[in-house]
Design a protein around this motif. Structure first.
Motif, PDB file in Angstrom:
ATOM      1  N   LYS A 171       0.839  -1.207   0.000  1.00  0.00           N
ATOM      2  CA  LYS A 171       0.000   0.000   0.000  1.00  0.00           C
ATOM      3  C   LYS A 171       0.872   1.255   0.000  1.00  0.00           C
ATOM      4  O   LYS A 171       0.642   2.176  -0.777  1.00  0.00           O
ATOM      5  CB  LYS A 171      -0.897   0.001   1.250  1.00  0.00           C
ATOM      6  CG  LYS A 171      -1.562   1.340   1.507  1.00  0.00           C
ATOM      7  CD  LYS A 171      -2.410   1.349   2.755  1.00  0.00           C
ATOM      8  CE  LYS A 171      -1.680   1.576   4.053  1.00  0.00           C
ATOM      9  NZ  LYS A 171      -1.417   2.979   4.413  1.00  0.00           N
ATOM     10  N   ASN A 172       1.864   1.273   0.889  1.00  0.00           N
ATOM     11  CA  ASN A 172       2.618   2.510   1.060  1.00  0.00           C
ATOM     12  C   ASN A 172       3.615   2.782  -0.058  1.00  0.00           C
ATOM     13  O   ASN A 172       4.249   3.846  -0.089  1.00  0.00           O
ATOM     14  CB  ASN A 172       3.311   2.527   2.430  1.00  0.00           C
ATOM     15  CG  ASN A 172       2.291   2.719   3.542  1.00  0.00           C
ATOM     16  OD1 ASN A 172       1.127   3.030   3.274  1.00  0.00           O
ATOM     17  ND2 ASN A 172       2.718   2.530   4.787  1.00  0.00           N
ATOM     18  N   ILE A 218      -3.199   8.570  15.158  1.00  0.00           N
ATOM     19  CA  ILE A 218      -1.939   8.101  15.751  1.00  0.00           C
ATOM     20  C   ILE A 218      -0.999   9.232  16.174  1.00  0.00           C
ATOM     21  O   ILE A 218       0.065   8.983  16.702  1.00  0.00           O
ATOM     22  CB  ILE A 218      -1.192   7.119  14.817  1.00  0.00           C
ATOM     23  CG1 ILE A 218      -0.865   7.761  13.469  1.00  0.00           C
ATOM     24  CG2 ILE A 218      -2.001   5.848  14.641  1.00  0.00           C
ATOM     25  CD1 ILE A 218      -0.036   6.863  12.555  1.00  0.00           C
ATOM     26  N   PRO A 236       2.237  16.805  11.699  1.00  0.00           N
ATOM     27  CA  PRO A 236       2.301  18.116  11.045  1.00  0.00           C
ATOM     28  C   PRO A 236       2.861  18.049   9.613  1.00  0.00           C
ATOM     29  O   PRO A 236       3.256  16.973   9.159  1.00  0.00           O
ATOM     30  CB  PRO A 236       3.254  18.914  11.942  1.00  0.00           C
ATOM     31  CG  PRO A 236       4.085  17.889  12.637  1.00  0.00           C
ATOM     32  CD  PRO A 236       3.265  16.639  12.726  1.00  0.00           C
ATOM     33  N   LYS A 246      14.335  16.050  10.462  1.00  0.00           N
ATOM     34  CA  LYS A 246      13.778  14.805  10.997  1.00  0.00           C
ATOM     35  C   LYS A 246      13.459  13.917   9.793  1.00  0.00           C
ATOM     36  O   LYS A 246      13.097  14.442   8.737  1.00  0.00           O
ATOM     37  CB  LYS A 246      12.487  15.189  11.724  1.00  0.00           C
ATOM     38  CG  LYS A 246      11.730  14.081  12.347  1.00  0.00           C
ATOM     39  CD  LYS A 246      10.553  14.657  13.137  1.00  0.00           C
ATOM     40  CE  LYS A 246       9.869  13.557  13.898  1.00  0.00           C
ATOM     41  NZ  LYS A 246       8.786  14.049  14.729  1.00  0.00           N
ATOM     42  N   VAL A 247      13.586  12.617   9.944  1.00  0.00           N
ATOM     43  CA  VAL A 247      13.300  11.732   8.800  1.00  0.00           C
ATOM     44  C   VAL A 247      11.796  11.660   8.570  1.00  0.00           C
ATOM     45  O   VAL A 247      11.033  11.381   9.490  1.00  0.00           O
ATOM     46  CB  VAL A 247      13.840  10.305   9.061  1.00  0.00           C
ATOM     47  CG1 VAL A 247      13.492   9.391   7.896  1.00  0.00           C
ATOM     48  CG2 VAL A 247      15.335  10.328   9.310  1.00  0.00           C
ATOM     49  N   VAL A 276       9.046  10.018   5.674  1.00  0.00           N
ATOM     50  CA  VAL A 276       8.815   9.247   4.450  1.00  0.00           C
ATOM     51  C   VAL A 276       8.072  10.128   3.435  1.00  0.00           C
ATOM     52  O   VAL A 276       8.504  10.300   2.294  1.00  0.00           O
ATOM     53  CB  VAL A 276       7.993   7.973   4.763  1.00  0.00           C
ATOM     54  CG1 VAL A 276       7.617   7.242   3.490  1.00  0.00           C
ATOM     55  CG2 VAL A 276       8.762   7.061   5.709  1.00  0.00           C
ATOM     56  N   GLY A 277       6.954  10.699   3.864  1.00  0.00           N
ATOM     57  CA  GLY A 277       6.120  11.480   2.951  1.00  0.00           C
ATOM     58  C   GLY A 277       6.854  12.694   2.403  1.00  0.00           C
ATOM     59  O   GLY A 277       6.773  12.984   1.194  1.00  0.00           O
ATOM     60  N   THR A 328       7.463   1.264  12.810  1.00  0.00           N
ATOM     61  CA  THR A 328       6.317   1.637  13.648  1.00  0.00           C
ATOM     62  C   THR A 328       5.054   0.924  13.180  1.00  0.00           C
ATOM     63  O   THR A 328       4.177   0.609  13.985  1.00  0.00           O
ATOM     64  CB  THR A 328       6.100   3.171  13.644  1.00  0.00           C
ATOM     65  OG1 THR A 328       4.896   3.465  14.337  1.00  0.00           O
ATOM     66  CG2 THR A 328       6.015   3.770  12.247  1.00  0.00           C
ATOM     67  N   ILE A 368       8.230   7.062  16.737  1.00  0.00           N
ATOM     68  CA  ILE A 368       7.831   7.797  15.526  1.00  0.00           C
ATOM     69  C   ILE A 368       6.555   8.608  15.762  1.00  0.00           C
ATOM     70  O   ILE A 368       6.497   9.796  15.413  1.00  0.00           O
ATOM     71  CB  ILE A 368       7.604   6.840  14.327  1.00  0.00           C
ATOM     72  CG1 ILE A 368       8.798   5.898  14.143  1.00  0.00           C
ATOM     73  CG2 ILE A 368       7.318   7.633  13.040  1.00  0.00           C
ATOM     74  CD1 ILE A 368      10.066   6.504  13.644  1.00  0.00           C
TER      75      ILE A 368
END
Ligand code: EPZ
Length: 430
Positions: free
Chosen positions: A22-23, A128, A132, A172-173, A175-176, A316, A339
């Motif tokens: 999915k991701n 969750i 931001p 900060k890491v 993904v998006g 996570t 996370i």
């Protein structure tokens, strides 16, 4: 509203085909906005989030054709979908669409790069954590965009002549934000170097697809990604990588119930850290020619401590499932979530099954119990809900999981896959 009803106690034995991730599918679909040619994606999972993103892309002008023929892959079926965005018809992503799924906010990158402007609703908080968008704003600003927040929307505007390559290091890491920076920088003038980039396999998959479309990206999979901007991208054909979270989830289910299951069409190296934790918990995990075999016959579950971290750390997205497994361990384990600040909603539901878990800040202490007993529980988010399914499979008696629409966002044909391995799981409608 549908519920999942589980009668626990059966070991899992057989084969589970692993779906496309999915991701990975979501950002890949969004990449279709970058070109007027057709982007064909194979192995796209059939999930509520994928259907929702199709609606969002349709709103921007993407024409979508799902292959009538289903592509057979052993026992599983994956879909091949063609995405064609000849012209972007709307650069606004409205609140009612974006609020349903955070990843839809990512359209801001390609819209800005291709059209020079985008108006995208802020995604808002979610179950969750606050989640931001400051890193997206900083990254796109570094590429020269003017970013302004107005009435719950971000208005983004590229400079005359388009986005400009830059050096930018994320504090900060994310993904998006890494996905969005890569997509935006692919069509920028000059070279962009992203520091502290996410190294997740889904980021690598997107970079590979963008390169197949004509982008010039290198360093993906490391924390420094370099993108030489090009003037246009073309179509491509790309296969979505296997879902490492689905893989880990079923591996943990087998470790919990006992049994012998081969997870087909997946790759152990997508989730080395999680598989190592499962091995330490007492299951045998081996690579096979077509995937991974997980076995636990007799022998208890050992307590194992884990801390979630960006890739290659413990994901996570597998934290709740691992907690499910640890509820039956022979001792005390600790799970620390680094996370998201509010990703422990499964704790009180697992407690309804008899789990003993206490929370202190971002760490859960799990005292293993001999038995879990079935109970009605409620799904709160995607991964939390599947942890309840796993626990229900190992519990005595009947467990019903309500609010299963959370599960439908990310697990393709869950009941069928588990039932084929001997579990008693069914969907019931009220
Ligand atoms: C992706 O979300 C995944 N979603 C999540 O999976 C996953 O949990 C997460 O990465 C971490 O691995 C998709 O790929 C669709 P982030 P994303 O930006 O990109 C903070 C699932 O269950 N942050 O890497 O939204 C953020 O709040 C989902 O499938 C900022 O502070 O996650 C978090 O604490 C849930 N500012 C951390 O960074 C920003 O501008 C990492 O989030 C952006 C993020």
């Amino acid at each position: 509203m549908d519920r999942i009803r589980i009668i626990g106690g059966n070991p899992l034995n057989g084969i589970i085909p692993i779906s496309g991730a999915k991701n990975a599918a979501l950002p890949l679909m969004i990449a279709s906005l970058l070109t007027s040619d057709t982007l064909t994606l194979e192995n796209v999972p059939h999930l509520a989030d994928v259907e929702q993103l199709m609606r969002i892309l349709g709103n921007h002008g993407v024409d979508i054709a799902v292959n009538g023929r289903r592509e057979s892959q052993g026992e599983t079926y994956s879909r091949t979908i063609h995405f064609t965005c000849r012209t972007v018809v709307d650069t606004t992503a409205p609140y009612d669409l974006v609020s349903k799924m955070r990843a839809s906010f990512w359209v801001i990158g390609p819209l800005l790069a291709r059209e020079g402007q985008a108006r995208v609703s802020l995604p808002g908080g979610c179950a969750i954590g606050t989640r931001p968008v400051d890193l997206f704003i900083e990254g796109l600003t570094a590429l020269g965009a003017e970013m302004e927040i107005d009435g719950g929307y971000i208005n983004a505007k590229a400079p005359k002549g388009g986005l400009v390559g830059t050096r930018y290091t994320f504090p900060k890491v994310s993904v998006g934000a890494t996905h969005v920076m890569m997509m935006a920088a692919a069509l920028a003038r000059g070279t962009t170097v992203i520091g502290n980039a996410a190294r997740e396999p889904e980021v690598v998959d997107l970079a590979n697809c963008l390169n197949a479309m004509g982008a010039k990206i290198s360093g993906h999979g490391t924390s420094t990604i370099t993108i030489e901007g090009v003037t246009s991208l073309s179509g491509a054909r790309h296969r979505v990588l296997p879902d490492r979270i689905e893989t880990g989830t079923y591996a943990m289910a087998v470790a919990m119930t006992g049994g012998d299951v081969t997870l087909e069409g997946t790759n152990a190296h997508l989730l080395d850290t999680a598989l190592e934790a499962i091995r330490r918990a007492g299951a045998e995990v081996t690579e096979t020619a077509s995937g991974i075999r997980v076995v636990r016959n007799g022998g208890g579950i050992k307590p194992v401590d884990v801390v979630t971290d960006p890739y290659p750390g413990f994901p996570t997205d597998l934290q709740a499932q691992f907690m499910g497994l640890m509820t039956r361990s022979s001792g005390v384990s600790h799970i620390t979530e680094t996370i998201f600040e509010n990703r422990f909603m499964h704790v009180q539901e697992l407690a309804r099954l008899g789990a003993r878990i206490s929370l202190s800040g971002q760490t859960a202490k799990i005292e293993g119990v001999q038995k879990l007993r079935g109970a009605p529980v409620m799904a709160t988010d995607l991964r939390a809900s599947v942890s309840l399914v796993i626990a229900g499979l190992a519990a005595e008696g009947e467990t019903t999981v309500s609010r299963v629409y959370h599960l439908d966002r990310g697990f393709e044909r869950l009941e069928e896959k588990l039932t084929n391995c001997g579990a008693t799981v069914e969907r019931v409608s009220d």
